[in-house]
Motif scaffolding. Structure first.
Motif, PDB file in Angstrom:
ATOM      1  N   VAL A   1      43.017  30.296  35.357  1.00  0.00           N
ATOM      2  CA  VAL A   1      42.912  30.559  36.783  1.00  0.00           C
ATOM      3  C   VAL A   1      42.430  29.281  37.456  1.00  0.00           C
ATOM      4  O   VAL A   1      41.526  28.613  36.956  1.00  0.00           O
ATOM      5  CB  VAL A   1      41.907  31.712  37.055  1.00  0.00           C
ATOM      6  CG1 VAL A   1      41.703  31.920  38.542  1.00  0.00           C
ATOM      7  CG2 VAL A   1      42.369  32.983  36.394  1.00  0.00           C
ATOM      8  N   MET A   2      43.020  28.935  38.593  1.00  0.00           N
ATOM      9  CA  MET A   2      42.581  27.776  39.360  1.00  0.00           C
ATOM     10  C   MET A   2      41.414  28.198  40.255  1.00  0.00           C
ATOM     11  O   MET A   2      41.520  29.180  40.988  1.00  0.00           O
ATOM     12  CB  MET A   2      43.720  27.234  40.222  1.00  0.00           C
ATOM     13  CG  MET A   2      44.866  26.650  39.428  1.00  0.00           C
ATOM     14  SD  MET A   2      44.411  25.204  38.467  1.00  0.00           S
ATOM     15  CE  MET A   2      44.313  23.980  39.721  1.00  0.00           C
ATOM     16  N   VAL A   3      40.294  27.486  40.159  1.00  0.00           N
ATOM     17  CA  VAL A   3      39.118  27.762  40.982  1.00  0.00           C
ATOM     18  C   VAL A   3      38.760  26.510  41.782  1.00  0.00           C
ATOM     19  O   VAL A   3      39.135  25.397  41.414  1.00  0.00           O
ATOM     20  CB  VAL A   3      37.915  28.220  40.141  1.00  0.00           C
ATOM     21  CG1 VAL A   3      38.171  29.559  39.489  1.00  0.00           C
ATOM     22  CG2 VAL A   3      37.534  27.182  39.111  1.00  0.00           C
ATOM     23  N   VAL A   4      38.012  26.707  42.858  1.00  0.00           N
ATOM     24  CA  VAL A   4      37.584  25.600  43.714  1.00  0.00           C
ATOM     25  C   VAL A   4      36.271  25.048  43.160  1.00  0.00           C
ATOM     26  O   VAL A   4      35.351  25.808  42.863  1.00  0.00           O
ATOM     27  CB  VAL A   4      37.403  26.075  45.169  1.00  0.00           C
ATOM     28  CG1 VAL A   4      36.919  24.935  46.053  1.00  0.00           C
ATOM     29  CG2 VAL A   4      38.704  26.649  45.700  1.00  0.00           C
ATOM     30  N   VAL A   5      36.206  23.720  43.010  1.00  0.00           N
ATOM     31  CA  VAL A   5      35.010  23.051  42.495  1.00  0.00           C
ATOM     32  C   VAL A   5      34.617  21.923  43.439  1.00  0.00           C
ATOM     33  O   VAL A   5      35.418  21.464  44.254  1.00  0.00           O
ATOM     34  CB  VAL A   5      35.238  22.478  41.075  1.00  0.00           C
ATOM     35  CG1 VAL A   5      35.528  23.573  40.071  1.00  0.00           C
ATOM     36  CG2 VAL A   5      36.367  21.456  41.078  1.00  0.00           C
ATOM     37  N   THR A   6      33.365  21.480  43.325  1.00  0.00           N
ATOM     38  CA  THR A   6      32.918  20.332  44.112  1.00  0.00           C
ATOM     39  C   THR A   6      33.449  19.057  43.485  1.00  0.00           C
ATOM     40  O   THR A   6      33.506  18.921  42.268  1.00  0.00           O
ATOM     41  CB  THR A   6      31.380  20.277  44.179  1.00  0.00           C
ATOM     42  OG1 THR A   6      30.862  20.242  42.857  1.00  0.00           O
ATOM     43  CG2 THR A   6      30.822  21.464  44.931  1.00  0.00           C
TER      44      THR A   6
ATOM     45  N   ARG B   1      40.213  23.231  39.686  1.00  0.00           N
ATOM     46  CA  ARG B   1      40.176  23.093  38.232  1.00  0.00           C
ATOM     47  C   ARG B   1      40.699  24.379  37.617  1.00  0.00           C
ATOM     48  O   ARG B   1      40.416  25.471  38.094  1.00  0.00           O
ATOM     49  CB  ARG B   1      38.760  22.832  37.745  1.00  0.00           C
ATOM     50  CG  ARG B   1      38.736  22.651  36.220  1.00  0.00           C
ATOM     51  CD  ARG B   1      37.364  22.560  35.624  1.00  0.00           C
ATOM     52  NE  ARG B   1      36.579  21.512  36.235  1.00  0.00           N
ATOM     53  CZ  ARG B   1      35.259  21.516  36.252  1.00  0.00           C
ATOM     54  NH1 ARG B   1      34.594  22.524  35.723  1.00  0.00           N
ATOM     55  NH2 ARG B   1      34.598  20.544  36.811  1.00  0.00           N
ATOM     56  N   SER B   2      41.399  24.247  36.540  1.00  0.00           N
ATOM     57  CA  SER B   2      41.916  25.398  35.812  1.00  0.00           C
ATOM     58  C   SER B   2      40.926  25.756  34.710  1.00  0.00           C
ATOM     59  O   SER B   2      40.553  24.900  33.912  1.00  0.00           O
ATOM     60  CB  SER B   2      43.280  25.061  35.204  1.00  0.00           C
ATOM     61  OG  SER B   2      43.771  26.144  34.481  1.00  0.00           O
ATOM     62  N   ILE B   3      40.493  27.032  34.697  1.00  0.00           N
ATOM     63  CA  ILE B   3      39.574  27.495  33.658  1.00  0.00           C
ATOM     64  C   ILE B   3      40.093  28.815  33.105  1.00  0.00           C
ATOM     65  O   ILE B   3      40.877  29.506  33.767  1.00  0.00           O
ATOM     66  CB  ILE B   3      38.130  27.649  34.182  1.00  0.00           C
ATOM     67  CG1 ILE B   3      38.059  28.706  35.288  1.00  0.00           C
ATOM     68  CG2 ILE B   3      37.567  26.332  34.657  1.00  0.00           C
ATOM     69  CD1 ILE B   3      36.634  29.032  35.687  1.00  0.00           C
ATOM     70  N   PRO B   4      39.668  29.204  31.899  1.00  0.00           N
ATOM     71  CA  PRO B   4      40.109  30.484  31.342  1.00  0.00           C
ATOM     72  C   PRO B   4      39.679  31.645  32.246  1.00  0.00           C
ATOM     73  O   PRO B   4      38.597  31.617  32.832  1.00  0.00           O
ATOM     74  CB  PRO B   4      39.398  30.557  29.987  1.00  0.00           C
ATOM     75  CG  PRO B   4      39.052  29.146  29.652  1.00  0.00           C
ATOM     76  CD  PRO B   4      38.834  28.452  30.957  1.00  0.00           C
ATOM     77  N   ALA B   5      40.533  32.651  32.348  1.00  0.00           N
ATOM     78  CA  ALA B   5      40.289  33.781  33.245  1.00  0.00           C
ATOM     79  C   ALA B   5      38.971  34.486  32.935  1.00  0.00           C
ATOM     80  O   ALA B   5      38.271  34.920  33.853  1.00  0.00           O
ATOM     81  CB  ALA B   5      41.454  34.768  33.167  1.00  0.00           C
ATOM     82  N   GLU B   6      38.600  34.574  31.669  1.00  0.00           N
ATOM     83  CA  GLU B   6      37.357  35.272  31.323  1.00  0.00           C
ATOM     84  C   GLU B   6      36.113  34.461  31.687  1.00  0.00           C
ATOM     85  O   GLU B   6      35.007  34.985  31.696  1.00  0.00           O
ATOM     86  CB  GLU B   6      37.322  35.674  29.850  1.00  0.00           C
ATOM     87  CG  GLU B   6      37.389  34.525  28.876  1.00  0.00           C
ATOM     88  CD  GLU B   6      38.803  34.158  28.458  1.00  0.00           C
ATOM     89  OE1 GLU B   6      38.934  33.271  27.606  1.00  0.00           O
ATOM     90  OE2 GLU B   6      39.772  34.732  28.981  1.00  0.00           O
ATOM     91  N   ALA B   7      36.264  33.178  32.018  1.00  0.00           N
ATOM     92  CA  ALA B   7      35.121  32.336  32.381  1.00  0.00           C
ATOM     93  C   ALA B   7      34.917  32.233  33.894  1.00  0.00           C
ATOM     94  O   ALA B   7      33.972  31.602  34.341  1.00  0.00           O
ATOM     95  CB  ALA B   7      35.301  30.936  31.798  1.00  0.00           C
ATOM     96  N   VAL B   8      35.795  32.856  34.672  1.00  0.00           N
ATOM     97  CA  VAL B   8      35.688  32.781  36.131  1.00  0.00           C
ATOM     98  C   VAL B   8      34.508  33.635  36.589  1.00  0.00           C
ATOM     99  O   VAL B   8      34.461  34.833  36.325  1.00  0.00           O
ATOM    100  CB  VAL B   8      36.995  33.265  36.804  1.00  0.00           C
ATOM    101  CG1 VAL B   8      36.829  33.291  38.318  1.00  0.00           C
ATOM    102  CG2 VAL B   8      38.156  32.385  36.397  1.00  0.00           C
ATOM    103  N   PRO B   9      33.525  33.029  37.283  1.00  0.00           N
ATOM    104  CA  PRO B   9      32.375  33.820  37.743  1.00  0.00           C
ATOM    105  C   PRO B   9      32.769  34.765  38.873  1.00  0.00           C
ATOM    106  O   PRO B   9      33.731  34.511  39.597  1.00  0.00           O
ATOM    107  CB  PRO B   9      31.386  32.763  38.227  1.00  0.00           C
ATOM    108  CG  PRO B   9      32.185  31.551  38.499  1.00  0.00           C
ATOM    109  CD  PRO B   9      33.399  31.624  37.624  1.00  0.00           C
ATOM    110  N   GLN B  10      32.001  35.827  39.016  1.00  0.00           N
ATOM    111  CA  GLN B  10      32.262  36.789  40.074  1.00  0.00           C
ATOM    112  C   GLN B  10      32.060  36.106  41.431  1.00  0.00           C
ATOM    113  O   GLN B  10      31.099  35.381  41.637  1.00  0.00           O
ATOM    114  CB  GLN B  10      31.318  37.973  39.951  1.00  0.00           C
ATOM    115  CG  GLN B  10      31.593  39.061  40.951  1.00  0.00           C
ATOM    116  CD  GLN B  10      30.690  40.264  40.721  1.00  0.00           C
ATOM    117  OE1 GLN B  10      29.851  40.261  39.829  1.00  0.00           O
ATOM    118  NE2 GLN B  10      30.882  41.284  41.513  1.00  0.00           N
TER     119      GLN B  10
END
Length: 139
Positions: free
Chosen positions: A32-37, A55-64
């Protein structure tokens, strides 16, 4: 048939080794692509497009509450300091009425020096003095 036996055996061996390697290769988790600083940012920073990245991170590591698109973060104010590469969540930014707690007022004050800005930290108790020396607001 005799002339083709060795090349045929080599091709079959190659295909068997390739199939075994593909079967034993670790499974790539859904990303999943998430927004990072993009860099270290102090609390109170109003985020711009230059301050954020993806940044692309594993779906299970995406914080709520993680932000999935940069436009969700642009214009928001950081509630706490973040290091470079930190994932932006709803809790790490504040916008609009979430900037002030009940009973408090948010006022933007230009500071004449970066040395003064270094003294002011989130949670600091401040008294606001006017140019005539009178107290305008006190904790």
């Amino acid at each position: 048939m005799r002339l083709r036996r060795r090349p045929l055996a080599a091709a079959c061996t190659f295909l068997a080794v390739l199939a075994a390697l593909l079967a034993l290769a670790p499974h790539q988790p859904d990303a999943v692509m998430v927004v990072v600083t993009g860099r270290a940012l102090p609390a109170g920073t109003v985020l711009t497009a230059a301050d954020v990245g993806a940044r692309s991170i594993p779906a299970e590591a995406v914080p709520q509450g993680a932000m999935l698109q940069a436009d969700q973060a642009v214009g928001a104010t950081l509630a706490a300091p973040l290091t470079a590469g930190s994932i932006l969540t709803d809790a790490s930014v504040a916008a609009g009425e979430r900037l002030a707690r009940p009973g408090f007022v948010v006022v933007a004050l230009p500071l004449p020096s970066s040395a003064i800005a270094a003294l002011v930290k989130p949670g600091a108790v401040l008294d606001l003095l006017g140019t005539d020396g009178g107290t305008l607001a006190a904790e």
